[in-house]
Write an enzyme that holds these catalytic residues in place. Sequence first.
Site, PDB file in Angstrom:
ATOM      1  N   SER A  48      -3.338   1.227  -1.983  1.00  0.00           N
ATOM      2  CA  SER A  48      -3.249   1.803  -0.636  1.00  0.00           C
ATOM      3  C   SER A  48      -4.423   2.755  -0.431  1.00  0.00           C
ATOM      4  CB  SER A  48      -1.938   2.573  -0.488  1.00  0.00           C
ATOM      5  OG  SER A  48      -1.961   3.710  -1.332  1.00  0.00           O
ATOM      6  N   ASP A  83      -4.240  -2.469   0.488  1.00  0.00           N
ATOM      7  CA  ASP A  83      -2.909  -2.506   1.092  1.00  0.00           C
ATOM      8  C   ASP A  83      -2.916  -1.619   2.350  1.00  0.00           C
ATOM      9  OD1 ASP A  83      -0.196  -3.145   1.214  1.00  0.00           O
ATOM     10  OD2 ASP A  83       0.407  -1.455  -0.069  1.00  0.00           O
ATOM     11  N   THR A 227       7.777   0.676  -5.391  1.00  0.00           N
ATOM     12  CA  THR A 227       8.858   1.605  -5.757  1.00  0.00           C
ATOM     13  C   THR A 227       9.585   1.203  -7.049  1.00  0.00           C
ATOM     14  OG1 THR A 227       9.111   2.047  -3.419  1.00  0.00           O
ATOM     15  CG2 THR A 227      10.919   2.748  -4.827  1.00  0.00           C
TER      16      THR A 227
HETATM   17  P1  13P Z   1       8.023  -1.016  -2.081  1.00  0.00           P
HETATM   18  O1  13P Z   1       7.508   0.334  -2.476  1.00  0.00           O
HETATM   19  O2  13P Z   1       9.262  -0.907  -1.270  1.00  0.00           O
HETATM   20  O3  13P Z   1       8.114  -1.948  -3.198  1.00  0.00           O
HETATM   21  O4  13P Z   1       6.944  -1.624  -1.049  1.00  0.00           O
HETATM   22  C1  13P Z   1       5.640  -1.873  -1.474  1.00  0.00           C
HETATM   23  C2  13P Z   1       4.827  -2.397  -0.363  1.00  0.00           C
HETATM   24  O5  13P Z   1       5.298  -3.122   0.496  1.00  0.00           O
HETATM   25  C3  13P Z   1       3.409  -2.044  -0.318  1.00  0.00           C
HETATM   26  O6  13P Z   1       2.774  -2.519   0.807  1.00  0.00           O
END
Ligand code: 13P
Length: 278
Positions: A48, A83, A227
């Site tokens: 990200s 991302d 997550t």
């Molecule tokens: P989670 O943290 O819910 O797994 O989502 C990750 C995500 O979609 C990153 O773009």
Amino acid sequence: MESMREILKKAKKEKYAVAAYNVNNLEWARFILEASEANHSPVIMEVSEGAISYMGGFRLVVNLINDLISELKIDIPVALHLDHGSSVESCKKAIDAGFTSVMFDGSKLPLEENIRLTKEVVKYAEIYGVTVEAELGQVGENGEEGIYANPVECEKLVKETGVFCLAPALGSVHGIYKGTPHIDFETTLKISELTNVPLVLHGGSGIPDDMLLEGIKSGICKININTDLQIVWAKAVREYLKEDAFVYDPRKIIKAGEEAIKNKISSINKLLGSVNKA
Ligand code: 13P
């Protein structure tokens, strides 16, 4: 490193999904690469904008992943993906630095504006053989469902922009779900048939296994996971710190979560069907 093109084309054809794991730091990158190599699973390392600035910038991330691939003798296909790129400039910066794939997230913009800017990213990315992911609808945040994507708009966006893959938001949530996730796989399938591009599921953590498998049947080829890895890592580190109240070496502390992350990656890769697909 390669783009997502071959990785996801093969997954779509053979009906499995490839996990895109969010990289949070150097150790995460190594754990993800080593676990995926052990599984012979292709992998998408996604980062990200927040994690990129935390780690030290686009070029640092590209060099880090490239150096790890060569030092660890990683043989599996690896894509490095931005991302939720928030602007055309950010996507161009990632491409210039050597990212092999980018997401332009225009999901909060009016459709025509999302299309116009995504098209601009695709035009630039094509010069470098970089794949582009777009988003429509809005993935939920803080446990609350977001806005569901409209299949007709998805078809329009894919046709007009030429994006390689699409993330249609259909009930998934970034982070922890409040209660059971409600994901509209019927509409996912409809979007897959209308667009014929690999579909991406954001918020892949915390979704029951049978739902993930249904998603794959409905055309999902890339599943984003962040997550889930953070939770297993944090649990292992908490236990380690409880056992040894005097430990202070950061390498030991971060490493305490290595096995938990690697085990989680292996079970996800097995579930998605990407094992031995490298
Ligand atoms: P989670 O943290 O819910 O797994 O989502 C990750 C995500 O979609 C990153 O773009």
